[in-house]
Scaffold this motif. Structure first.
Motif, PDB file in Angstrom:
ATOM      1  N   UNK A 412       0.826  -1.200   0.000  1.00  0.00           N
ATOM      2  CA  UNK A 412       0.000   0.000   0.000  1.00  0.00           C
ATOM      3  C   UNK A 412       0.866   1.259   0.000  1.00  0.00           C
ATOM      4  N   UNK A 413       0.463   2.224  -0.840  1.00  0.00           N
ATOM      5  CA  UNK A 413       1.166   3.491  -0.932  1.00  0.00           C
ATOM      6  C   UNK A 413       0.199   4.646  -0.934  1.00  0.00           C
ATOM      7  N   UNK A 414       0.589   5.744  -1.578  1.00  0.00           N
ATOM      8  CA  UNK A 414      -0.240   6.941  -1.606  1.00  0.00           C
ATOM      9  C   UNK A 414      -0.313   7.476  -3.033  1.00  0.00           C
ATOM     10  N   UNK A 415      -1.244   8.366  -3.261  1.00  0.00           N
ATOM     11  CA  UNK A 415      -1.277   9.243  -4.424  1.00  0.00           C
ATOM     12  C   UNK A 415      -1.567  10.634  -3.887  1.00  0.00           C
ATOM     13  N   UNK A 416      -1.289  11.692  -4.655  1.00  0.00           N
ATOM     14  CA  UNK A 416      -1.466  13.033  -4.096  1.00  0.00           C
ATOM     15  C   UNK A 416      -2.855  13.347  -3.568  1.00  0.00           C
ATOM     16  N   UNK A 417      -3.894  12.667  -4.055  1.00  0.00           N
ATOM     17  CA  UNK A 417      -5.230  12.966  -3.540  1.00  0.00           C
ATOM     18  C   UNK A 417      -5.503  12.265  -2.216  1.00  0.00           C
ATOM     19  N   UNK A 475       4.891  10.997  -5.541  1.00  0.00           N
ATOM     20  CA  UNK A 475       4.979  11.437  -4.153  1.00  0.00           C
ATOM     21  C   UNK A 475       4.947  12.965  -4.120  1.00  0.00           C
ATOM     22  N   UNK A 476       4.403  13.506  -3.053  1.00  0.00           N
ATOM     23  CA  UNK A 476       4.382  14.962  -2.902  1.00  0.00           C
ATOM     24  C   UNK A 476       5.725  15.434  -2.347  1.00  0.00           C
ATOM     25  N   UNK A 477       6.123  16.669  -2.645  1.00  0.00           N
ATOM     26  CA  UNK A 477       7.413  17.153  -2.142  1.00  0.00           C
ATOM     27  C   UNK A 477       7.523  17.082  -0.621  1.00  0.00           C
ATOM     28  N   UNK A 478       6.393  17.205   0.069  1.00  0.00           N
ATOM     29  CA  UNK A 478       6.460  17.219   1.538  1.00  0.00           C
ATOM     30  C   UNK A 478       6.567  15.818   2.129  1.00  0.00           C
ATOM     31  N   UNK A 479       6.513  14.786   1.304  1.00  0.00           N
ATOM     32  CA  UNK A 479       6.524  13.428   1.838  1.00  0.00           C
ATOM     33  C   UNK A 479       7.921  12.939   2.206  1.00  0.00           C
ATOM     34  N   UNK A 480       8.940  13.747   1.934  1.00  0.00           N
ATOM     35  CA  UNK A 480      10.291  13.364   2.319  1.00  0.00           C
ATOM     36  C   UNK A 480      10.914  12.349   1.374  1.00  0.00           C
ATOM     37  N   UNK A 481      11.966  11.705   1.853  1.00  0.00           N
ATOM     38  CA  UNK A 481      12.729  10.755   1.038  1.00  0.00           C
ATOM     39  C   UNK A 481      11.993   9.420   0.980  1.00  0.00           C
TER      40      UNK A 481
END
Length: 666
Positions: A412-417, A475-481
């Motif tokens: 499981x991961x993320x998308x910007x929304x 990934x969003x810029x705020x999500x880090x490395x």
């Protein structure tokens, strides 16, 4: 040896199978007593040079995963050297141990990170073989190993480009042929056919010529472009011809999967499109958004596609396959396509990962995709709020608990929304209750965002370990490395439960046996597997097929249905080991194991009987078209019906008769 020789003499009465010992190749460790042993020169094992340890390859240090406990009930986690947003498993040097290729992308499709080939040194030790293998200086969005030239070693296909090329949403399909010593020749570059990057790859013998073709699909986030899949048809000179082949959809493709939907032993094709991919950045430039959720669109641009392979041997034609509305729904944007007989009804089902819970599809005998919203099981909750539900990326169907049923593993991961993610999951299958989320503590649940997911028995202990790739794309810029990839060593124990691992070697079919279907029967339980390695997001897995036997110590029967049409039956196969099954070169074609009411075409390639005469003898059936040499191809072709069987009976010298009988249903 004498028993084996007499069996061969019965099968092919005009051939002296028990000649002088100097004329016989070594007998391989196979189960089929009817198979002609593979000559040593064709064995595909490592050469003396390749078997020597390369002291110049730097060792790779596996760091224990940070944070929570390194080990759970079933998996222990160690960090690999990079994110591994794309990965491929394959034995590139022929030493019998699975190696691992890791590749990284940036947040945007235009950028590529490093590519690293990890050689499996044994004992869960790895060394960096990128340089000595000839892969330094390349980056990739996708990768898959496969024996494209049928010479017994693993070639490599990359969707990528050289690191020296400027960043852009464009790339090539690169084919690296293996020299048999674990070194790749400079790549054959397939000409570009459209915009975008080759994000999805699979291999299949679509035209039934015994040689693997490449299926490649493009992806991109520029709304002014269209992205189209193609079939790259392998030629005898090692080149590839780009063909549309009836693939007429255009869209961002996460996964291209070749799989036999309707059971005719011709690989069909599934394309998983993401209708929302272009919305992961701005509409014009694809620049990733900030931390605030991005408004999602009201409708999808691209819909999923399924294609049926209607072609004959030596040709193929893909046409749109019927599916229900849920497959082509704007809300169905699958990241992975996973095949497994989850309900144990003797037919392969389809699991897709997406936003929220996975979706299940039945596949009818005609190959129709039918959504199963009522699929039994205890899934995670499926909130309608995009910010609260996880996004399923990579997925696998594996029998983790060795009870014979296909379980599911999901990353499981993320998308910007979305602003949250779910822990990775193991869904255990007990048939009656369906797939049920395993209690926490398996060890697969790790903090972070994950995308790729692949499996292989890296430590050689008989169970499949897992590689978990860190998400880099979207990934969003705020999500880090992004997190580093994790090697999840399988330490699960199931007392009293047994297993069997099966490795296939094709002789008339493609060497890897891709597309073969296996049916294993044990204690009134039948297990179905199909040999494929793609389907998980940006990742491909080992091609050794794993069966859980439960309390049984052996299989009563193991039936291998090869892509060539040959059906091979093994009996009383002992468990708790890995076996290698070679496709028979000399074969009785038995219509009783097929569909006896349908006409059967038996084709013996012209190259198979260049010396001496060859006959096809039918027993127990009726010739519709007696065997005759086909004018166009020079092949020996006959067509029969009934519950009979055919023997290949050569006359004269054995030399030249190298292929098995090809069988195809009309």
């Amino acid at each position: 040896m004498h028993k084996r020789c007499s069996l061969l003499a019965l099968i092919i009465p005009m051939v002296s199978a028990c000649g002088p010992a100097d004329d016989r190749p070594a007998v391989p460790s196979v189960y089929d007593p009817h198979a002609v042993p593979t000559p040593a020169a064709d064995a595909g094992g490592p050469s003396d040079a390749a078997s020597e340890e390369d002291s110049s390859a730097p060792p790779v240090v596996l760091d224990p995963a940070p944070g929570e406990a390194r080990c759970g009930r079933w998996f222990c986690a160690d960090q690999l050297p990079q994110s591994g947003s794309a990965m491929a498993v394959g034995d590139f040097d022929g030493d019998g141990r699975p190696d691992l290729l890791l590749a990284d992308t940036g947040r945007l499709l235009s950028s590529l990170g490093p590519l690293t080939l990890l050689h499996n040194d044994g004992g869960m030790r790895f060394s960096d073989a990128t340089l000595r293998a000839g892969l330094a200086g390349y980056g990739a969005w996708s990768a898959i190993f496969g024996d494209l030239d049928n010479d017994g070693d693993a070639d490599l296909v990359l969707g990528g480009r050289r690191a020296s090329e400027p960043a852009a949403e464009s790339g090539n399909v690169l084919v690296f042929y293996n020299d048999g010593r674990g070194r790749f020749a400079p790549p054959v570059t397939v000409p570009r056919w459209g915009a975008g990057v080759p994000l999805a790859l699979d291999l299949a013998d679509l035209d039934a010529d015994g040689q693997l073709d490449i299926i490649a699909a493009l992806s991109g986030t520029n709304r002014r472009e269209t992205y189209s899949p193609r079939v790259l048809s392998g030629q005898t000179d090692g080149s590839f011809v780009v063909q549309a082949a009836g693939l007429n959809d255009e869209g961002f493709t996460w996964v291209a999967l070749a799989t036999d939907l309707n059971g005719d032993q011709r690989p069909d094709v599934l394309m998983a499109h993401d209708g929302y991919a272009t919305y992961q950045g701005t509409r014009e430039e694809g620049v990733a958004g900030g931390c605030a959720p991005i408004d999602s669109p009201g409708s999808s641009t691209w819909l999923n596609a399924a294609y049926r392979n209607d072609g004959a041997a030596g040709d193929f034609s893909l046409s749109v396959q019927a599916a229900d509305a849920s497959w082509t729904s704007p809300d169905n944007t699958p990241m992975s396509l996973v095949r497994g007989d989850f309900d144990a009804d003797g037919r392969m089902d389809l699991l897709t990962t997406q936003t929220g819970n996975p979706m299940m599809f039945d596949v009818t005998p005609e190959g129709l995709l039918m959504a199963r919203p009522d699929w039994p099981g205890a899934w995670r909750r499926d909130s309608r709020n995009n910010q609260e539900r996880g996004v399923g990326w990579g997925a696998l169907a594996r029998d983790l608990d060795r009870d014979g049923d296909a379980d599911a593993l999901v990353a499981y991961g993320v998308i910007p929304v979305s602003t949250t993610t779910w822990p990775n999951a193991v869904y255990l299958n007990d048939r009656a209750a369906g797939l049920t989320l395993a209690p926490e503590g398996t060890g697969l649940e790790r903090p972070g965002e994950w995308s790729a997911l692949a499996a292989a028995d890296f430590d050689g202990d008989g169970d499949e370990d897992v590689v978990l790739g860190g998400q880099t794309l979207f990934r969003r810029p705020c999500d880090g490395v992004p997190p580093r990839a994790l090697l999840m060593t399988n330490v699960s124990e199931w007392p009293g439960r047994h297993w069997l691992r099966v490795r296939l070697v094709g002789t008339v079919s493609n060497r890897d046996g891709l597309g073969a279907r296996l049916e294993a029967t044990s204690r009134n339980q039948t297990m179905l597997r199909e040999l494929e390695s793609a389907g998980s997001t940006m990742s491909t897995s080992s091609r050794v097929i794993d069966f859980g036997l439960g309390e049984a110590t052996a299989l009563e029967t193991l039936v291998v249905r090869w892509p060539s049409g040959v059906v091979q039956t093994l009996r009383d196969v002992a468990g708790d080991r890995e076996i290698t099954v070679h496709e028979p070169r000399w074969m009785s074609v038995d219509a009783r194991q097929r569909r006896p009411q349908e006409p059967v075409t038996v084709r013996l390639a012209a190259a198979a009987f260049m010396t001496g005469a060859t006959h096809l003898d039918l027993h127990g059936g009726r010739w519709i078209d007696p065997p005759a040499v086909e004018e166009a191809t020079g092949d020996l072709v006959g067509r029969f019906t009934g519950t009979g069987h055919v023997w290949v009976r050569p006359q004269g010298a054995r030399t030249g008769l190298r292929a098995a009988v090809r069988v195809r249903f009309h």
